[in-house]
Design an enzyme around this catalytic site. Sequence first.
Site, PDB file in Angstrom:
ATOM      1  N   TRP A 279      43.457  37.364  36.276  1.00  0.00           N
ATOM      2  CA  TRP A 279      43.032  37.420  37.679  1.00  0.00           C
ATOM      3  C   TRP A 279      43.231  35.997  38.190  1.00  0.00           C
ATOM      4  O   TRP A 279      42.535  35.072  37.766  1.00  0.00           O
ATOM      5  CB  TRP A 279      41.565  37.838  37.793  1.00  0.00           C
ATOM      6  CG  TRP A 279      41.137  38.101  39.192  1.00  0.00           C
ATOM      7  CD1 TRP A 279      41.215  39.280  39.863  1.00  0.00           C
ATOM      8  CD2 TRP A 279      40.530  37.171  40.102  1.00  0.00           C
ATOM      9  NE1 TRP A 279      40.713  39.136  41.137  1.00  0.00           N
ATOM     10  CE2 TRP A 279      40.286  37.856  41.310  1.00  0.00           C
ATOM     11  CE3 TRP A 279      40.181  35.822  40.010  1.00  0.00           C
ATOM     12  CZ2 TRP A 279      39.706  37.235  42.412  1.00  0.00           C
ATOM     13  CZ3 TRP A 279      39.607  35.202  41.108  1.00  0.00           C
ATOM     14  CH2 TRP A 279      39.374  35.922  42.300  1.00  0.00           C
TER      15      TRP A 279
ATOM     16  N   GLU B 207      25.928  49.659  50.546  1.00  0.00           N
ATOM     17  CA  GLU B 207      26.668  50.023  49.330  1.00  0.00           C
ATOM     18  C   GLU B 207      27.750  51.063  49.644  1.00  0.00           C
ATOM     19  O   GLU B 207      28.859  50.995  49.129  1.00  0.00           O
ATOM     20  CB  GLU B 207      25.664  50.527  48.276  1.00  0.00           C
ATOM     21  CG  GLU B 207      26.246  51.004  46.967  1.00  0.00           C
ATOM     22  CD  GLU B 207      27.095  49.986  46.221  1.00  0.00           C
ATOM     23  OE1 GLU B 207      27.109  48.796  46.570  1.00  0.00           O
ATOM     24  OE2 GLU B 207      27.801  50.409  45.288  1.00  0.00           O
TER      25      GLU B 207
ATOM     26  N   ASN C 278      40.447  31.957  29.819  1.00  0.00           N
ATOM     27  CA  ASN C 278      39.699  32.576  30.920  1.00  0.00           C
ATOM     28  C   ASN C 278      38.717  31.523  31.409  1.00  0.00           C
ATOM     29  O   ASN C 278      37.968  30.960  30.617  1.00  0.00           O
ATOM     30  CB  ASN C 278      38.957  33.818  30.388  1.00  0.00           C
ATOM     31  CG  ASN C 278      37.922  34.338  31.368  1.00  0.00           C
ATOM     32  OD1 ASN C 278      38.056  34.160  32.571  1.00  0.00           O
ATOM     33  ND2 ASN C 278      36.892  34.974  30.861  1.00  0.00           N
ATOM     34  N   GLY C 279      38.745  31.226  32.707  1.00  0.00           N
ATOM     35  CA  GLY C 279      37.844  30.201  33.245  1.00  0.00           C
ATOM     36  C   GLY C 279      38.607  29.255  34.144  1.00  0.00           C
ATOM     37  O   GLY C 279      39.725  29.561  34.570  1.00  0.00           O
TER      38      GLY C 279
ATOM     39  N   HIS D 210      22.927  46.222  68.606  1.00  0.00           N
ATOM     40  CA  HIS D 210      23.177  44.806  68.863  1.00  0.00           C
ATOM     41  C   HIS D 210      24.601  44.413  68.491  1.00  0.00           C
ATOM     42  O   HIS D 210      24.833  43.287  68.047  1.00  0.00           O
ATOM     43  CB  HIS D 210      22.144  43.956  68.116  1.00  0.00           C
ATOM     44  CG  HIS D 210      20.744  44.291  68.507  1.00  0.00           C
ATOM     45  ND1 HIS D 210      20.199  43.901  69.712  1.00  0.00           N
ATOM     46  CD2 HIS D 210      19.805  45.041  67.880  1.00  0.00           C
ATOM     47  CE1 HIS D 210      18.959  44.374  69.795  1.00  0.00           C
ATOM     48  NE2 HIS D 210      18.701  45.073  68.698  1.00  0.00           N
TER      49      HIS D 210
ATOM     50  N   CYS E 280      39.855  37.686  34.122  1.00  0.00           N
ATOM     51  CA  CYS E 280      40.814  37.445  33.069  1.00  0.00           C
ATOM     52  C   CYS E 280      40.246  38.025  31.782  1.00  0.00           C
ATOM     53  O   CYS E 280      39.079  37.824  31.453  1.00  0.00           O
ATOM     54  CB  CYS E 280      41.132  35.974  32.826  1.00  0.00           C
ATOM     55  SG  CYS E 280      41.918  35.176  34.212  1.00  0.00           S
TER      56      CYS E 280
ATOM     57  N   LYS F 213      36.363  43.159  37.874  1.00  0.00           N
ATOM     58  CA  LYS F 213      35.023  43.675  37.638  1.00  0.00           C
ATOM     59  C   LYS F 213      34.046  42.571  37.271  1.00  0.00           C
ATOM     60  O   LYS F 213      32.899  42.578  37.674  1.00  0.00           O
ATOM     61  CB  LYS F 213      35.060  44.709  36.519  1.00  0.00           C
ATOM     62  CG  LYS F 213      33.711  45.331  36.282  1.00  0.00           C
ATOM     63  CD  LYS F 213      33.817  46.771  35.935  1.00  0.00           C
ATOM     64  CE  LYS F 213      32.472  47.450  36.042  1.00  0.00           C
ATOM     65  NZ  LYS F 213      32.127  47.760  37.429  1.00  0.00           N
TER      66      LYS F 213
ATOM     67  N   GLU G 118      36.210  48.617  49.316  1.00  0.00           N
ATOM     68  CA  GLU G 118      36.830  48.021  48.128  1.00  0.00           C
ATOM     69  C   GLU G 118      37.872  48.915  47.475  1.00  0.00           C
ATOM     70  O   GLU G 118      38.820  48.416  46.894  1.00  0.00           O
ATOM     71  CB  GLU G 118      35.799  47.491  47.121  1.00  0.00           C
ATOM     72  CG  GLU G 118      34.926  48.492  46.444  1.00  0.00           C
ATOM     73  CD  GLU G 118      33.868  47.864  45.525  1.00  0.00           C
ATOM     74  OE1 GLU G 118      33.985  46.696  45.145  1.00  0.00           O
ATOM     75  OE2 GLU G 118      32.900  48.571  45.199  1.00  0.00           O
TER      76      GLU G 118
ATOM     77  N   ARG H 140      39.111  43.433  34.067  1.00  0.00           N
ATOM     78  CA  ARG H 140      38.754  42.033  34.334  1.00  0.00           C
ATOM     79  C   ARG H 140      39.807  41.317  35.193  1.00  0.00           C
ATOM     80  O   ARG H 140      39.607  40.171  35.604  1.00  0.00           O
ATOM     81  CB  ARG H 140      38.594  41.272  33.021  1.00  0.00           C
ATOM     82  CG  ARG H 140      37.512  41.834  32.135  1.00  0.00           C
ATOM     83  CD  ARG H 140      37.441  41.054  30.852  1.00  0.00           C
ATOM     84  NE  ARG H 140      36.941  39.720  31.080  1.00  0.00           N
ATOM     85  CZ  ARG H 140      35.667  39.388  31.034  1.00  0.00           C
ATOM     86  NH1 ARG H 140      34.765  40.276  30.754  1.00  0.00           N
ATOM     87  NH2 ARG H 140      35.297  38.148  31.261  1.00  0.00           N
TER      88      ARG H 140
ATOM     89  N   LYS I  34      31.676  50.418  48.949  1.00  0.00           N
ATOM     90  CA  LYS I  34      32.490  51.328  48.109  1.00  0.00           C
ATOM     91  C   LYS I  34      33.765  51.728  48.852  1.00  0.00           C
ATOM     92  O   LYS I  34      34.839  51.725  48.291  1.00  0.00           O
ATOM     93  CB  LYS I  34      31.730  52.606  47.753  1.00  0.00           C
ATOM     94  CG  LYS I  34      30.700  52.553  46.672  1.00  0.00           C
ATOM     95  CD  LYS I  34      31.207  52.296  45.276  1.00  0.00           C
ATOM     96  CE  LYS I  34      31.358  50.838  44.989  1.00  0.00           C
ATOM     97  NZ  LYS I  34      30.235  50.078  44.598  1.00  0.00           N
TER      98      LYS I  34
HETATM   99  C1  G6P Z   1      32.421  42.126  41.215  1.00  0.00           C
HETATM  100  C2  G6P Z   1      32.519  43.610  40.949  1.00  0.00           C
HETATM  101  C3  G6P Z   1      31.368  44.336  41.616  1.00  0.00           C
HETATM  102  C4  G6P Z   1      30.036  43.755  41.159  1.00  0.00           C
HETATM  103  C5  G6P Z   1      29.981  42.247  41.373  1.00  0.00           C
HETATM  104  C6  G6P Z   1      28.782  41.639  40.675  1.00  0.00           C
HETATM  105  O1  G6P Z   1      32.649  41.871  42.551  1.00  0.00           O
HETATM  106  O2  G6P Z   1      33.760  44.104  41.427  1.00  0.00           O
HETATM  107  O3  G6P Z   1      31.413  45.713  41.283  1.00  0.00           O
HETATM  108  O4  G6P Z   1      29.004  44.361  41.872  1.00  0.00           O
HETATM  109  O5  G6P Z   1      31.137  41.621  40.821  1.00  0.00           O
HETATM  110  O6  G6P Z   1      28.944  41.797  39.293  1.00  0.00           O
HETATM  111  P1  G6P Z   1      27.782  41.897  38.269  1.00  0.00           P
HETATM  112  O7  G6P Z   1      28.461  42.120  36.943  1.00  0.00           O
HETATM  113  O8  G6P Z   1      27.050  40.588  38.307  1.00  0.00           O
HETATM  114  O9  G6P Z   1      26.900  43.028  38.640  1.00  0.00           O
END
Ligand code: G6P
Length: 614
Positions: A74, A487, A100-101, A510, A2, A609, A494, A27, A491
Site C-alpha cells: 500500500w 457508518e 512495512n512501515g 443546516h 503492506c 484494512k 468506501e 493490507r 460503507k
Molecule cells: C481502515 C479500515 C477500516 C477501519 C479503520 C480503523 O480505514 O479500512 O475498515 O475501520 O482502518 O481500523 P481498526 O483496525 O483500528 O479498527
Amino acid sequence: MCGIVAYIGKKEAYPILIKGLQRLEYRGYDSAGVALLSNGNLNLYKKQGKVANLEAFTVGKDVSGYAGIAHTRWATHGEPNDKNAHPHYSESEEIAIIHNGIIENYDVLKEELKSRGFVFKSDTDTEVLVHLIEDIQKKEGVKLAEAVRLALLNVTGAYAIVVLSKNAPNTLVAARKSSPLVVGIGKEGDFYLASDATPIIEYTNRVVYLEDEEIAVVDLNEGFRLWNIQDEEKTPYIQELEMKLEALEKGGYEHFMLKEIHEQPRSIYDCFRGRLNAKEGWVELGGIKEFEQKIVNAQRIVMVACGTSWHACLVGEYLFEDLARINVEVEYASEFRYRNPVINEGDIVIAVSQSGETADTLAALELAKSKGATILGVCNVVGSSISRITHAGSYTHAGPEIGVASTKAFTAQVTVLTLMALAIAHKKGTITETKFHSMLTELEAIPAKVSEVLLANDKIKEIALQYKDATNALYLGRGSSFPVALEGALKLKEISYIHAEGYPAAEMKHGPIALIDEEMPVFVVATAGTSYEKVVSNIQEVKARKGKIIAIVTEGDQQVKNMADAVIEIPATDEHLVPLLATVPFQLLSYHIAVMRGCNVDQPRNLAKSVTVE
Ligand code: G6P
C-alpha cells in the site's frame, strides 16, 4: 498496511509465499513482489497491481527455491509502479528486503548514501535501508543479522522487515518497530514470517509475536534466536493460536464482505458468550474486571479510534452516558494525538480497533498512557499491538475480518461496549434492576434478530438496483442511530465510490437539505423510540422537497411506511440495541450496490484494512 510474508525450510517457498500474499492482500494491493534464493541466485520479481498480476508475470520464470520473501504494498513513498514494488535489492543485488512501515529519516540517509555513490532504483524509503545494511556489512565485515541491527540504529520511523541474502542462504533476518511481525515455528524445522498470523495458520499454530525493536534470526541450522537492537539476547515467547483455517476462507460466499455480514449472528453471539447470563442476571468482562472500580469512579472516559471503529465509539458514548452516567468524549485518534489533550488523573482511555494495529490509535494510546491514564483496548485481533500495550481490555471475538470494509467487527465492537456499559452501570447503580435484566434478555436475543434482518436480503437487493446509479446519498439518524447513519454512508462511499454523507437527522436543515431533489436517495433510521416522531418530521421535510426516502423501521410500522419510497423492517428491540440491527441492512445495501456497479468489494481502490502508517 503492506503485507509481508517469508519462508525458509524444506518446501518450495513460492506457493507458500503467493498464498500468504493472497491472505494478506487486504493490507494493500498496489503492487506485489517476491524474492527467492535458488541455486545461489537471488531472483526477484515484482509487478504493479494485485498478487494475480505478479503470478501472471512469473509464469515461465524460475520460481524455485526453499527460501523467499514476499510483499503486497500500500504505497506511501513513491507511486504504485513496478520499480517501487518490494522486495528491493541492495546495490550488489546480493541482499533483498521487504518492509512495512515508514523510514522517517530516509531523506537524510538517502542523500548521504548518494553522496557516496549509491544509485537508487526506486522512490521508496525502504531502498535506503537495504543499501545501508549492505554498506555496513561490507565495511564492518559482520554477519547479516548484526548488519541489520547496526543499520536499524540509524533509522527513525516504523518498520517490519525481512532480509534475505545470497551469502546467508540458510537464514532470514527480521525486525519490527511499530509495524507488526509474527514468526511461525514450523513442524519440519522450517519458519514462516508474516505481518499477521493469517498466512501461517495453515502450517503451524506455534507463533512468536515480535516486540518493538526486536530482531529475529531464523536459521535452518541454528534455529530461532531473538535479540533487541541494543544487542541483548531475548527468550522467545511461543504462543499457540486457536484460529481456524476455515475462518480465512470465503466458505461458499462470493465475497468475504458478504460472508462476514452473514456471520454476524454468530460473531455477536461469540462476543457475549460466557460474558452474560440473562437468566441469572449477570454480565462480566473478565479482561477488565480488575479495572471496573476505576471505571465506576471515572469522571470521564475518552474513546479513541479511526474509521468504522470510531463510529462504534459514538454508539458507546450514548450507552455509557445514558446507562452509566459517565461523561464520554469520542476522539479521532489522529487528531487527539497531535493536540495537547487534557488527560486528568482517573481518566479512562478506551481504544477501539479491529486490527489492533492502527498507527494513530496506537500512538494516541501511548500518549494517554504517558500522561497517566488507564488505557483499555477493544480489539479483534488477538495478540495485536494495541492489545499488548493496554493495561487491560476485552477482545471482540468476531474472528478474522478480511473484507476491507468493516462489518462484523463493528457489530462486535458495539456489543462489547454495550456489555461494558451495562457492567459499569450495574456496579454503579445507575441502572434499575428491571432495565438491567430486560437489556440482558434483549442482548441475548440479538443474534436471532440479526438472522431475521438478513432475510431481507432480496428486498435490499431490489432497493440497491433502484439506487445503484445515484451520485450522492444522504444517511440520517438520531440518537445512537446517528452513528449508524455515519457508518451506512461510510460503507457506501468506501466500496461503491458513491459520495455519501451521514448526518444527525435534525442537522440536515443546516446544509444538506440544499442537496435534496428527486434524484437524491435519503436513507433514514426511523425505528420506534424516543425520537421517532422527530425523525418522522425530518422525513416530511425531505418528502416536501421530492427526495426519495428509504427507511429502516420497526416491524409493523405504518406511519413511515405510508410516506417512504421503500422501507426495510427490523425486529423490535431495546432502543439502546437498535444500532446492532439497523447497521445490517445498510451493510447489505452497500454490498449489493457495489457489486452492481462492478466494484471490487473486498479490495476497494486506495484503501487498506490495517492502516499501520499515520
Ligand atoms: C481502515 C479500515 C477500516 C477501519 C479503520 C480503523 O480505514 O479500512 O475498515 O475501520 O482502518 O481500523 P481498526 O483496525 O483500528 O479498527
